[in-house]
Scaffold this motif. Structure first.
Motif, mmCIF file in Angstrom:
data_model
loop_
_atom_site.group_PDB
_atom_site.id
_atom_site.type_symbol
_atom_site.label_atom_id
_atom_site.label_comp_id
_atom_site.label_asym_id
_atom_site.label_seq_id
_atom_site.Cartn_x
_atom_site.Cartn_y
_atom_site.Cartn_z
ATOM 1 N N GLY A 1 5.805 0.880 -8.440
ATOM 2 C CA GLY A 1 4.841 1.362 -7.644
ATOM 3 C C GLY A 1 3.361 1.645 -8.410
ATOM 4 N N PHE A 2 3.418 1.722 -9.766
ATOM 5 C CA PHE A 2 2.277 1.642 -10.533
ATOM 6 C C PHE A 2 1.620 0.562 -10.326
ATOM 7 C CE2 PHE A 2 0.223 0.759 -14.512
ATOM 8 C CZ PHE A 2 -0.770 1.518 -14.536
ATOM 9 N N SER A 3 2.272 -0.615 -10.444
ATOM 10 C CA SER A 3 1.753 -1.981 -10.253
ATOM 11 C C SER A 3 0.886 -2.295 -9.047
ATOM 12 C CB SER A 3 2.822 -3.261 -10.706
ATOM 13 O OG SER A 3 3.587 -2.998 -11.372
ATOM 14 N N ALA A 4 1.543 -1.644 -7.760
ATOM 15 C CA ALA A 4 0.989 -1.916 -6.579
ATOM 16 C C ALA A 4 -0.188 -1.243 -6.487
ATOM 17 C CB ALA A 4 1.925 -1.216 -5.618
ATOM 18 N N LEU B 1 0.471 -10.179 -4.262
ATOM 19 C CA LEU B 1 1.286 -10.394 -3.197
ATOM 20 C C LEU B 1 2.970 -10.746 -3.923
ATOM 21 C CD1 LEU B 1 -0.360 -13.005 -0.610
ATOM 22 C CD2 LEU B 1 0.765 -10.442 -0.265
ATOM 23 N N MET B 2 3.002 -11.065 -4.905
ATOM 24 C CA MET B 2 4.243 -11.224 -5.489
ATOM 25 C C MET B 2 5.161 -10.114 -5.545
ATOM 26 S SD MET B 2 4.883 -14.231 -6.446
ATOM 27 C CE MET B 2 3.157 -14.728 -6.861
ATOM 28 N N ILE B 3 4.516 -8.873 -5.853
ATOM 29 C CA ILE B 3 5.399 -7.656 -5.961
ATOM 30 C C ILE B 3 5.898 -7.188 -4.571
ATOM 31 C CG2 ILE B 3 5.165 -5.321 -6.444
ATOM 32 C CD1 ILE B 3 2.498 -6.008 -8.163
ATOM 33 N N PRO B 4 5.257 -7.187 -3.431
ATOM 34 C CA PRO B 4 5.900 -6.674 -2.350
ATOM 35 C C PRO B 4 6.880 -7.809 -1.926
ATOM 36 C CG PRO B 4 3.739 -7.464 -1.904
ATOM 37 C CD PRO B 4 3.964 -6.852 -3.324
ATOM 38 N N ILE B 5 6.538 -9.097 -2.100
ATOM 39 C CA ILE B 5 7.205 -10.375 -1.353
ATOM 40 C C ILE B 5 8.432 -10.084 -2.161
ATOM 41 C CG2 ILE B 5 7.684 -12.813 -1.409
ATOM 42 C CD1 ILE B 5 4.627 -12.915 -0.260
ATOM 43 N N TYR B 6 8.716 -10.098 -3.582
ATOM 44 C CA TYR B 6 9.678 -10.142 -4.325
ATOM 45 C C TYR B 6 11.026 -8.875 -3.921
ATOM 46 C CZ TYR B 6 12.695 -9.480 -8.483
ATOM 47 O OH TYR B 6 13.935 -9.342 -9.578
ATOM 48 N N ILE B 7 10.202 -7.683 -3.710
ATOM 49 C CA ILE B 7 11.100 -6.782 -3.301
ATOM 50 C C ILE B 7 11.833 -6.920 -2.138
ATOM 51 C CG2 ILE B 7 11.478 -4.155 -3.140
ATOM 52 C CD1 ILE B 7 9.022 -3.920 -5.214
ATOM 53 N N ILE C 1 -1.259 10.089 -4.794
ATOM 54 C CA ILE C 1 -2.270 9.186 -5.433
ATOM 55 C C ILE C 1 -1.889 9.443 -6.994
ATOM 56 C CG2 ILE C 1 -4.110 9.471 -3.578
ATOM 57 C CD1 ILE C 1 -5.691 11.308 -6.048
ATOM 58 N N LYS C 2 -1.094 9.921 -7.573
ATOM 59 C CA LYS C 2 -0.578 9.812 -8.921
ATOM 60 C C LYS C 2 -1.066 8.490 -9.774
ATOM 61 C CE LYS C 2 2.110 13.220 -10.707
ATOM 62 N NZ LYS C 2 3.455 14.087 -10.339
ATOM 63 N N ASN C 3 -0.334 7.362 -9.174
ATOM 64 C CA ASN C 3 -0.355 6.091 -9.365
ATOM 65 C C ASN C 3 -1.917 5.650 -9.910
ATOM 66 O OD1 ASN C 3 2.232 5.390 -10.058
ATOM 67 N ND2 ASN C 3 2.696 4.916 -7.817
ATOM 68 N N TYR C 4 -2.973 5.888 -8.777
ATOM 69 C CA TYR C 4 -4.099 5.525 -8.813
ATOM 70 C C TYR C 4 -4.862 6.266 -10.038
ATOM 71 C CZ TYR C 4 -3.692 2.913 -4.532
ATOM 72 O OH TYR C 4 -3.193 2.048 -3.622
ATOM 73 N N VAL C 5 -4.332 7.531 -10.239
ATOM 74 C CA VAL C 5 -4.950 8.179 -11.194
ATOM 75 C C VAL C 5 -4.613 7.779 -12.620
ATOM 76 C CG1 VAL C 5 -5.230 10.572 -12.298
ATOM 77 C CG2 VAL C 5 -5.330 10.311 -9.896
ATOM 78 N N ARG C 6 -3.416 7.306 -12.720
ATOM 79 C CA ARG C 6 -2.760 6.857 -13.867
ATOM 80 C C ARG C 6 -3.328 5.434 -14.192
ATOM 81 N NH1 ARG C 6 3.476 7.363 -12.642
ATOM 82 N NH2 ARG C 6 3.658 9.651 -13.181
ATOM 83 N N LEU D 1 0.965 -1.207 -0.055
ATOM 84 C CA LEU D 1 -0.119 -0.092 -0.015
ATOM 85 C C LEU D 1 0.945 1.208 -0.033
ATOM 86 C CD1 LEU D 1 -2.966 0.595 0.244
ATOM 87 C CD2 LEU D 1 -2.751 1.076 2.754
ATOM 88 N N ARG D 2 1.923 1.231 0.888
ATOM 89 C CA ARG D 2 2.892 2.250 0.630
ATOM 90 C C ARG D 2 3.691 2.745 -0.534
ATOM 91 N NH1 ARG D 2 7.905 2.075 4.581
ATOM 92 N NH2 ARG D 2 8.654 1.791 2.486
ATOM 93 N N LEU D 3 3.991 1.270 -0.974
ATOM 94 C CA LEU D 3 4.773 1.346 -2.221
ATOM 95 C C LEU D 3 3.694 2.145 -3.490
ATOM 96 C CD1 LEU D 3 7.210 0.086 -3.890
ATOM 97 C CD2 LEU D 3 5.702 -1.874 -4.384
ATOM 98 N N SER D 4 2.558 1.953 -3.390
ATOM 99 C CA SER D 4 1.489 2.270 -4.276
ATOM 100 C C SER D 4 1.703 3.921 -4.334
ATOM 101 C CB SER D 4 0.074 1.700 -4.174
ATOM 102 O OG SER D 4 -0.441 2.392 -3.088
ATOM 103 N N PHE D 5 2.041 4.453 -3.572
ATOM 104 C CA PHE D 5 2.137 5.954 -3.332
ATOM 105 C C PHE D 5 3.614 6.462 -3.770
ATOM 106 C CE2 PHE D 5 -1.484 4.939 -0.397
ATOM 107 C CZ PHE D 5 -2.513 5.518 -1.002
ATOM 108 N N THR D 6 4.359 5.712 -4.430
ATOM 109 C CA THR D 6 5.725 6.084 -4.714
ATOM 110 C C THR D 6 5.925 5.618 -6.134
ATOM 111 O OG1 THR D 6 6.838 3.933 -4.455
ATOM 112 C CG2 THR D 6 6.506 5.408 -2.450
ATOM 113 N N ASN D 7 6.775 6.295 -6.755
ATOM 114 C CA ASN D 7 7.362 6.025 -8.206
ATOM 115 C C ASN D 7 8.447 4.917 -8.480
ATOM 116 O OD1 ASN D 7 9.337 7.300 -7.222
ATOM 117 N ND2 ASN D 7 9.666 8.761 -9.081
#
Lengths: 335, 293
Positions: free
Chosen positions: A302-305, B137-143, A90-95, A70-76
């Motif tokens: 980040g985007f995938s998150a 779950l793969m994304i955070p677990i991988y990183i 929230i740029k990723n969510y907009v994207r 969740l934290r990752l999803s707010f980063t690039n």
């Protein structure tokens, strides 16, 4: 060819990990014993001690990664910005909704494709499974053999089944085109043509999924006493009325969870779309393979998150509506 | 059921051998066609595995080719690292399935016998984990695994396999424990057992069928897992599990069809035998878990 070096290496790797898990469990249990049992004399000390190892595992491997994601999803974060990702709100969510999530594909077409995939598969799984279960739920010769053979696709490891199916979609040597040619029809470009590729995915997954539905529903059908049908016959109900008014309501407790589970499995099915398509056609992606592609092929972490949480939210909404609508799982978590 | 009732016409749902011959033939025909559809792709794998190397690509549809040979089996067993892939998979799978069952069996006992605070939240959480897409779950677990230096080793993989199967196992086992009367444990406690002893000596032996199903499920899940293994093991040649290895045979420039099929047959047949053998228990366990919750 297998060498003792390989044997020892993998044994050592697995062994140390198992040992670590054991030591960790013993430590946790000892700690809990001292605190809950001896010190606090807590009423629920034993259940908490029984739960602890599983709970810690789930927290470490499900809850913590999810919060981290969740934290990752707010980063690039991406391959370029792996060490020092910046916070971008929230740029990723907009994207996710405004830009292509893959190279060309936008979010909503991908969602539409996934829904189509799920609806087609579940329809055939339930229709085929229920039909076969009803045929097998009768007194007849060879019932056991039929059942054993029809279950077989479930027993084949998915990776093998799907890779073998992919081979059979080969233009020149797969049996689909061989049969089509023998019938005097032109062969189909199963692996290159987007529509045919999607059809190929559906065929494979329908083949894989019918046995589970059939087995589950057969269990449900067998529990219906034949007295209901006898009574209905006395009253002059025809076959359709009996199906509609006896079979369907009485297998509801089995059917509803099976459909719910089947929907999750199909919506989240990774192996079939991934292996039939082998990451070639973007047009064949469904949400979860698109997510994998965005994360591990295009490396936009980040985007995938953010993308992942959008998918998760969709599933959550679906579940809530489905449970409200059917009420059948209510007892499951209130009991 | 014993009373002979007067309705002459029996409906579709109950009738057996008294059906008209036409209807019986039709039903058998439908079932036979279903069986052929179910089994044909599997037999094709066998057919390809028996073909000699120069005829791998052919439009032949015969199941046992006229010039059948075991050449592909010889190559995959003695010239490719196939056996070490299977060994790696076995080592991982057996240990994680065992640990997974133990963790789930104890947790399910707590869920089944106590109304501790947070119980219903826990059960809903277990259900909710089934919704999480694997690649999410793969994304955070991988990183995280990269940051902890766990990529390219079994450490992360083994721990992950142990844990991911827990929710489903707990549901099945809790459903089964719920059907066993508490009186049995209470009787054991009157005879001087502690609660834990009652669980180990009374409840667990009674739950053997459910434990076997759970073990089987965990085993199959880890045995067939591809995605996480691919992400976590990277390109460590000597650590590959069989799904990665077989996919590699197929993924190269030119597909090694014969070897891929021979390997598939070798992996598949034991699993299928195990599955068919246990399918009766499997079915009862599944419906129990589904209906009773």
């Amino acid at each position: 060819m297998i060498t003792s070096e390989v044997i020892l290496k993998s044994l050592g790797e697995v062994g140390t990990t198992v040992l670590l898990i054991l030591i960790g469990t013993v430590l946790v249990e000892a700690l809990l014993y001292l605190i809950l049992m001896k010190w606090l004399k807590y009423k629920y000390a034993l259940p908490f001690m029984l739960l602890a190892p599983a709970a810690i595992g789930l927290i470490a491997l499900v809850i913590y990664p999810l919060i981290w994601e969740l934290r990752l999803s707010f980063t690039n974060m991406s391959l370029k910005a792996f060490r020092d990702p910046a916070f971008i709100g929230i740029k990723n969510y907009v994207r996710v909704f405004t830009e292509p999530v893959l190279k060309q594909k936008m979010f909503f077409p991908l969602l539409g494709q996934t829904i189509l995939w799920t609806v087609i598969n579940i329809t055939f799984h339930v229709g085929g499974g229920l039909g076969l279960a009803m045929l097998l739920n009768r007194k007849m010769r060879g019932k056991g053999i039929y059942r054993a053979i029809i279950i077989l696709p479930w027993a084949v490891p998915q990776v093998i089944a799907v890779l073998a199916w992919r081979g059979e979609f080969n233009f020149a040597y797969g049996y689909f085109n061989i049969i089509l040619t023998k019938l005097g029809l032109p062969g189909v470009q199963w692996l290159a043509d987007p529509v045919a590729n999607f059809a190929a995915m559906c065929m494979t997954n329908i083949w894989l999924g019918i046995p589970f539905m059939m087995v589950t529903l057969l269990g449900g059908l067998q529990s219906i006493s034949s007295e209901f049908y006898e009574a209905a016959e006395m009253d002059g109900a025809n076959a359709w009325q009996q199906f509609r008014n006896i079979t369907l309501p009485l297998i509801q407790p089995v059917l509803t969870p099976a459909i719910l589970l089947g929907t999750f499995w199909t919506f989240n099915n990774f192996n079939v779309p991934f292996f039939i398509n082998q990451n070639e056609l973007e047009s064949s992606d469904i949400l979860v393979t698109g997510l994998f592609r965005a994360a591990f092929q295009y490396n936009r972490y980040g985007f995938s998150a953010a993308f992942a949480f959008v998918i998760f939210a969709l599933l959550l909404l679906f579940t809530i509506f489905y449970m409200r609508y059917t009420r059948s799982l209510k007892g499951a978590y209130e009991s | 059921m014993s009373a002979k009732h007067t309705t002459p016409k029996k409906s579709f749902f109950r009738s057996g051998r008294e059906d008209s011959p036409f209807k019986r033939i039709l039903i058998h025909l439908v079932l036979i066609i279903s069986c052929v559809i179910a089994i044909f792709p599997i037999l094709r794998i066998l057919a390809v595995s028996l073909r000699p190397g120069n005829r791998l690509m052919s439009t032949d549809l015969a199941i046992i080719p006229p010039d059948a040979t075991l050449e592909s089996y010889r190559i995959i067993l003695f010239e490719k690292p196939f056996l070490s892939w299977v060994w790696n998979s076995l080592a991982i799978t057996i240990s994680t399935a065992l640990i997974g069952v133990i963790l789930a069996a104890t947790a399910a006992y707590a869920f089944s016998r106590w109304k501790f605070p947070g119980r219903s939240v826990g059960l809903v959480f277990l259900l909710a984990t089934q919704m999480i897409p694997a690649s999410m779950l793969m994304i955070p677990i991988y990183i995280l695994a990269i940051k902890l230096g766990m990529v390219g080793t079994y450490r992360g993989l083994v721990i992950a396999y142990c844990v991911t199967s827990i929710p489903f196992s707990v549901w099945i086992l809790k459903g089964y424990y719920d059907t066993i009367p508490v009186d049995l444990e209470e009787a054991a406690r009157i005879d001087g057992c502690s609660q834990l002893q009652a669980f180990l000596r009374v409840l667990l032996p009674l739950s053997t069928p459910a434990l076997a199903i759970t073990f089987l499920f965990n085993f199959m899940a880890a045995w067939n897992e591809y995605l996480l293994a691919r992400v976590m093991l990277g390109s460590q040649e000597s650590l590959l599990t069989w799904p990665l290895g077989l996919q590699r045979l197929q993924g190269q420039f030119q597909t090694q069809w014969g070897q891929f099929s021979a390997g598939s047959i070798l992996v598949m047949v034991p699993v299928m035998v195990l599955f068919l053998y246990s399918s009766k228990y499997l079915i009862s366990g599944l419906t129990l878990g589904g209906v009773k919750g």
